[in-house]
Scaffold this active site. Structure first.
Site, PDB file in Angstrom:
ATOM      1  N   TYR A   1       0.851  -1.204   0.000  1.00  0.00           N
ATOM      2  CA  TYR A   1       0.000   0.000   0.000  1.00  0.00           C
ATOM      3  C   TYR A   1       0.888   1.257   0.000  1.00  0.00           C
ATOM      4  O   TYR A   1       1.065   1.897   1.051  1.00  0.00           O
ATOM      5  CB  TYR A   1      -0.889   0.029   1.244  1.00  0.00           C
TER       6      TYR A   1
ATOM      7  N   SER B   1      -6.961   6.762   3.883  1.00  0.00           N
ATOM      8  CA  SER B   1      -7.671   7.662   4.789  1.00  0.00           C
ATOM      9  C   SER B   1      -7.617   7.246   6.264  1.00  0.00           C
ATOM     10  O   SER B   1      -7.064   7.955   7.101  1.00  0.00           O
ATOM     11  CB  SER B   1      -9.118   7.796   4.332  1.00  0.00           C
TER      12      SER B   1
ATOM     13  N   GLN C   1     -13.618   5.920   3.918  1.00  0.00           N
ATOM     14  CA  GLN C   1     -13.400   4.921   4.978  1.00  0.00           C
ATOM     15  C   GLN C   1     -13.868   5.488   6.329  1.00  0.00           C
ATOM     16  O   GLN C   1     -14.139   6.688   6.427  1.00  0.00           O
ATOM     17  CB  GLN C   1     -11.908   4.565   5.043  1.00  0.00           C
TER      18      GLN C   1
ATOM     19  N   GLY D   1     -13.481   0.058   4.112  1.00  0.00           N
ATOM     20  CA  GLY D   1     -12.974  -0.326   5.437  1.00  0.00           C
ATOM     21  C   GLY D   1     -12.553  -1.777   5.547  1.00  0.00           C
ATOM     22  O   GLY D   1     -11.394  -2.083   5.748  1.00  0.00           O
TER      23      GLY D   1
ATOM     24  N   ASP E   1     -12.696  -4.848   3.582  1.00  0.00           N
ATOM     25  CA  ASP E   1     -12.821  -5.464   2.254  1.00  0.00           C
ATOM     26  C   ASP E   1     -13.645  -6.746   2.111  1.00  0.00           C
ATOM     27  O   ASP E   1     -14.683  -6.750   1.491  1.00  0.00           O
ATOM     28  CB  ASP E   1     -11.435  -5.767   1.693  1.00  0.00           C
TER      29      ASP E   1
ATOM     30  N   TYR F   1      -7.736 -12.410   5.942  1.00  0.00           N
ATOM     31  CA  TYR F   1      -8.042 -10.981   5.946  1.00  0.00           C
ATOM     32  C   TYR F   1      -9.112 -10.599   6.960  1.00  0.00           C
ATOM     33  O   TYR F   1      -8.917 -10.788   8.152  1.00  0.00           O
ATOM     34  CB  TYR F   1      -8.461 -10.645   4.507  1.00  0.00           C
TER      35      TYR F   1
ATOM     36  N   GLU G   1       0.108  -6.699   9.352  1.00  0.00           N
ATOM     37  CA  GLU G   1      -1.185  -6.064   9.092  1.00  0.00           C
ATOM     38  C   GLU G   1      -2.289  -6.732   9.947  1.00  0.00           C
ATOM     39  O   GLU G   1      -3.136  -6.061  10.506  1.00  0.00           O
ATOM     40  CB  GLU G   1      -1.483  -6.238   7.600  1.00  0.00           C
TER      41      GLU G   1
ATOM     42  N   GLN H   1       3.440  -2.652   8.482  1.00  0.00           N
ATOM     43  CA  GLN H   1       2.210  -1.910   8.226  1.00  0.00           C
ATOM     44  C   GLN H   1       2.217  -0.685   9.150  1.00  0.00           C
ATOM     45  O   GLN H   1       2.308  -0.811  10.378  1.00  0.00           O
ATOM     46  CB  GLN H   1       1.027  -2.841   8.530  1.00  0.00           C
TER      47      GLN H   1
END
Ligand code: 9WN
Length: 441
Positions: A33, A38, A113, A174, A176, A369, A413, A428
């Site tokens: 990323y 945001s 977001q 926000g 996914d 995730y 993350e 992250q």
């Protein structure tokens, strides 16, 4: 964790933020990323506030320089150069066609977001040393109207029905691939976004940690529709297939409105702003109260198009806690559920932390995730809420366990709940940022 271990973790976290600092903005992560996101920025600014409050303000000021004329703060501000590819990039979003995005200093996406920015601003102010208060107060004062404008966008364009609940347009707003979106995505029969190449799975190297191609087809198809409507909220509301009243997003808006009210004296806000914020706050609380299902112990999203409740056990259902509800009954029910087997109290969990999706849900996947793993920023939000609601001991457990979990690996993350294995992108930024806040003396 000993004081030395804390200090070491603090230094490692600071090094991650410095490493991801691209000068004026912080990459959400070094490779996966590379731009400014945001809600990442809001958390990142809290991390910076422990190192340099001026740098923290720069993070938010840069983000808000890309605020749309509608008040929307875009989910990505594309600030990295062409040497840092990201898919889908600015050409896919093509926001230049949106009148509200004309004359912005950067290209952006056309969705948003959760509004954690006011929480960030309040935390920055709390961490501002006295000597820097005059400067930071002026900078907060300058930014404050932009935050009010942002909240106005969410309270109006994203809630034309005045329910007190925010409507999300896209899973990328926000969380996914949360199973909360599955049914609405299944209803999209034709998803033909044309040829594309994903970069995320190559970067992570393990597709089971990321959304599937089926998800991506639909994510990209929704962007195509938004682009066709030139990101016009009224048209989106009339014609678009994916409109969900998101209780988590709405809860963050409640907490954020309360944070702006707490800053009202700091910035000398006028009565009209104070009344407006109080009104949105009341409306948001009432909206969430209507979505609370006591038998289930959770708040429930609903699909605006079909009117269906989305009854799933995910972190989002703890919206009353995230909104810092004053209702003692809801607090008691949620705290019991939080520590039940379905959430943090699962005896097989490595740490007593909140998973993104309950292991009791059929959709649960421990590596995937938002479908199971533990996200440090979500547990940071939980920690803050528990503290504010007066559950100091439980909050302290969340802080301690979060630090224990984060200490393993390289500021991952997200984490596998049973083993604590670090997953997703390393280094992250927001994981490093909340580490700085968790480990502050
Ligand atoms: C798409 C940056 C972002 C977070 C989101 C998280 C993930 C992006 C992706 O990363 O989303 O925006 O490519 O998966 O879901 O919450 O802001 O960290």
């Amino acid at each position: 964790m000993t004081a030395d271990a804390h200090a070491l973790l603090h230094d490692r976290a600071a090094a991650v933020l410095h490493g991801n600092d691209a000068g004026g903005f912080t990459r959400a992560s070094p490779h996966l990323y590379p731009h400014q996101w945001s809600w990442d920025s809001a958390f990142i600014a809290i991390g910076w506030a422990h190192l340099d409050v001026g740098r923290a303000m720069t993070e938010l000021e840069g983000l808000f320089s890309a605020q749309w004329a509608t008040g929307m703060v875009p989910h990505i501000v594309f600030r990295a150069g062409p040497d840092k590819p990201y898919f889908p990039g600015p050409e896919w979003w093509d926001c230049g066609t949106a009148p509200a995005a004309a004359s912005l200093p950067f290209k952006t996406t056309g969705i948003c977001q959760p509004p954690v920015h006011a929480l960030s601003l309040l935390r920055i102010w709390q961490l501002t040393p006295q000597a820097r208060q005059p400067e930071i107060r002026e900078r907060i004062k300058a930014l404050y109207p932009r935050l009010v404008h942002w909240h106005r966008y969410l309270a109006t364009q994203r809630d034309p029905e005045k329910t007190g609940l925010v409507t999300t347009y896209h899973p990328w707003e926000g969380t996914d691939n949360s199973p909360r979106w599955d049914r609405a995505l299944e209803r999209i029969k034709v998803a033909d976004p044309g040829p594309y190449t994903r970069l995320d799975v190559t970067e992570i190297g393990d597709a089971s940690q990321r959304p599937t191609d089926w998800d991506y087809d639909r994510f990209l198809w929704l962007v195509e529709l938004l682009r066709k409507y030139r990101y016009d909220d009224a048209r989106i509301y009339r014609e678009y297939p994916f409109l969900i009243k998101d209780v988590f997003f709405s809860a963050i808006l409640v907490a954020a409105n309360a944070a702006l009210l707490s800053l009202a004296d700091v910035v000398g806000a006028d009565d009209a702003d104070r009344e407006q914020l109080a009104d949105w706050l009341d409306r948001g609380r009432a909206g969430l109260a209507r979505r609370f299902q006591a038998d289930w112990g959770l708040c429930v999203d609903y699909d605006v198009r079909t009117g269906e409740d989305i009854r799933l056990r995910t972190f989002a259902g703890f919206a009353p806690l995230f909104a810092r509800t004053a209702d003692p009954g809801q607090q008691a029910i949620q705290l019991r559920l939080l520590d039940s087997e379905d959430f943090c109290g699962n005896p097989r969990f490595r740490w007593r932390l909140q998973p993104s999706t309950s292991p009791a849900e059929p959709a649960f996947e421990s590596h995937n995730y938002w479908r199971g793993p533990v996200w440090p920023i979500i547990n940071w939000l939980l920690w803050q809420s528990l503290r504010q609601l007066g559950y100091a001991d439980r909050a302290e457990d969340v802080r301690r366990d979060s630090l224990g979990q984060i200490a393993i690996g390289d500021f991952a993350e997200y984490f596998e709940p049973f083993t604590g294995e670090p997953l997703g992108s390393p280094q992250q930024s927001w994981t490093a940022a909340v580490t700085l806040d968790f480990s502050a003396p």
